[in-house]
Design an enzyme around this catalytic site. Sequence first.
Site, mmCIF file in Angstrom:
data_model
loop_
_atom_site.group_PDB
_atom_site.id
_atom_site.type_symbol
_atom_site.label_atom_id
_atom_site.label_comp_id
_atom_site.label_asym_id
_atom_site.label_seq_id
_atom_site.Cartn_x
_atom_site.Cartn_y
_atom_site.Cartn_z
ATOM 1 N N GLU A 1 -19.029 -8.982 9.745
ATOM 2 C CA GLU A 1 -20.087 -8.354 10.531
ATOM 3 C C GLU A 1 -21.024 -9.372 11.184
ATOM 4 O OE1 GLU A 1 -18.786 -5.516 7.293
ATOM 5 O OE2 GLU A 1 -19.400 -7.623 7.353
ATOM 6 N N LYS B 1 0.846 -1.189 0.000
ATOM 7 C CA LYS B 1 0.000 0.000 0.000
ATOM 8 C C LYS B 1 0.884 1.243 0.000
ATOM 9 C CE LYS B 1 -4.510 -1.087 1.987
ATOM 10 N NZ LYS B 1 -5.446 -0.815 3.088
ATOM 11 N N ARG C 1 -25.450 -5.999 6.922
ATOM 12 C CA ARG C 1 -24.922 -7.304 6.558
ATOM 13 C C ARG C 1 -25.087 -8.335 7.677
ATOM 14 N NH1 ARG C 1 -19.339 -6.454 3.333
ATOM 15 N NH2 ARG C 1 -20.343 -7.902 1.918
#
Length: 620
Positions: free
Chosen positions: A370, A284, A398
């Site tokens: 989740e 990243k 979710r």
Amino acid sequence: MTLDSSKYPLLNLVDEPAQLRDLAQDKLPAFSNELRDYLLNSVSQSSGHLASGLGTVELTVALHYVYNTPDDRLVWDVGHQAYPHKILTGRRDQMHTIRQKDGLHPFPFRDESQYDTFSVGHSSTSISAALGMSIAAQKEGKGRKSVAIIGDGAITAGMAFEAMNHLGDVKSDMLIILNDNEMSISENVGALTNHFARILSGSFYTNIREGSKKLLSGVPPVKQLASKMEEHIKGMMIPGTFFEELGLNYIGPIDGHDVNMLVDTLRNMRNLKGPQLLHIKTQKGKGYKPAEADPIGYHGVPKFDPSTTSLPKSKPSAATFSKVFGDWLCDMAEQDSNLMAITPAMREGSGMVRFSKEFPGQYFDVAIAEQHAVTLAAGFACEGLKPVVAIYSSFLQRAYDQLIHDVALQNLPVLFAIDRAGIVGADGETHQGAYDLSFMRCIPNMVIMAPSDTNECRQMLYTGYKANCPVAVRYPRGSAGTADIESTMQLLEIGKANTVKQGRKIAILSFGTLLENAQLAANELDATLVNMRFIKPLDTALLNELATSHDTFVTLEDNAIAGGAGSAVNEYLATQKADINILNLGIPDEFIKHGTQDEMHDEMGLGEQGILTAIKTFIN
């Protein structure tokens, strides 16, 4: 950003992927460098997601170089990393508008470009979507290819494993690219591993493997032995046994910043039959040292000067709801060692950094999971612990089954601290917290609160924590109100509203932080203004009292009107057969695009002037 052809001579030649494919392969490293530099300068002028895109420059170039896009389907997971993809697919000159009202969408979006094959924003959907596209392509017999690009964080979600399990069963011809950027490229990603990847993805190895299976098909014991030998040989060279067990042919890991290596490998893999997984290692923030050193800080950036080594400091402002929650969490944990804080990979966004450091034994980041987060909380509650689930409104969607089945049905004392409720701003449709009041209000046993300001949020969190039932406290991104945050914590009376201003004829019933926007209308129309505080249970005693002295109710909420807090008032008044006019103000029945919170509130008539105008129109 205007393209300087002298600075970007190769990028200037490419307005769409077909033109990229006209370049000689030996030009791709230089092209990638130009693309990375353009991305850095573009985002620094517009703001937006940066570190993820810097890490996928070479991958994006290689994919569009090898695959015949848009006929071949590229499905990006989440989409933070798709800025280079947008630049290469005809949107380069619009990048300065990204995440701004009426500008480019922050994520891949089907209505924006034919190259955006699937609209995304939430994680772990790419493999399922690409598999559907792959099966459709086989049904049509057109030879179209499908590729899912998913990160090492997103692949931890259960949905990704469900999709891989199905893919291994149907054996569709598609490729999953696992973009592993958790750490910088390690030693095993070098010349030797790259050499193995070329061999394993090439026709020579593939022909031997498939030919051996056919030759030995009549001799089951020997065939099984050969299969085991193949598995162990590959296991010595590559860490892909897990994916192999799911039925995927694993290749990698390879250097995700070696564009020529990526092109060679992808070219080989494009023609392989059956499910394939290419594991690449990327960094990243690649190519920009401040982002390499702090990929979290440079994940989403404001406008900044790339020549400096740090991002501009934000101006001092009122405490955000996220910070108030994080501070309350630490204060509460000091009093109660049974507090267990859970987040699905939202430590920074939910304000839990300090808590994670001061109370590591009570902090649980379950990754992008989740459903697991909610049921884990239910398990804690069953054993007498006090779970607090910190979750964004759009992510709680979710885990709806778990909220109903595992928490509410058992009436377990789980506190949901729901951040990013209502209009969130630049992330747009996929992240607007527009539905939580509607989908929670119908669930038995729930108590639902919406604070009007940050201080009230602290008191509601305390009240919810002490309640012996499922409780949700929902609050928006940013801050609201100017009151000081009280260090003490006080219990609020469940279901009790607060009358802010006494007026006549019109009663404005505000649920949440739009209370401040209603002040102008209340003053100009001499209306009663009520901070309702509780969506469930409603303060029905106050509603009855107001119904006898007012002829118009105006409900106000930063939630969908359909099924929201206003609907709760309507339903109650219907049972009382109250003769009163009702105006419901909130989010209309449509998906709300990106723009600042103020811009979108104004567009929906939820700003100060919009509320006043709507009420005047209704009563006249």
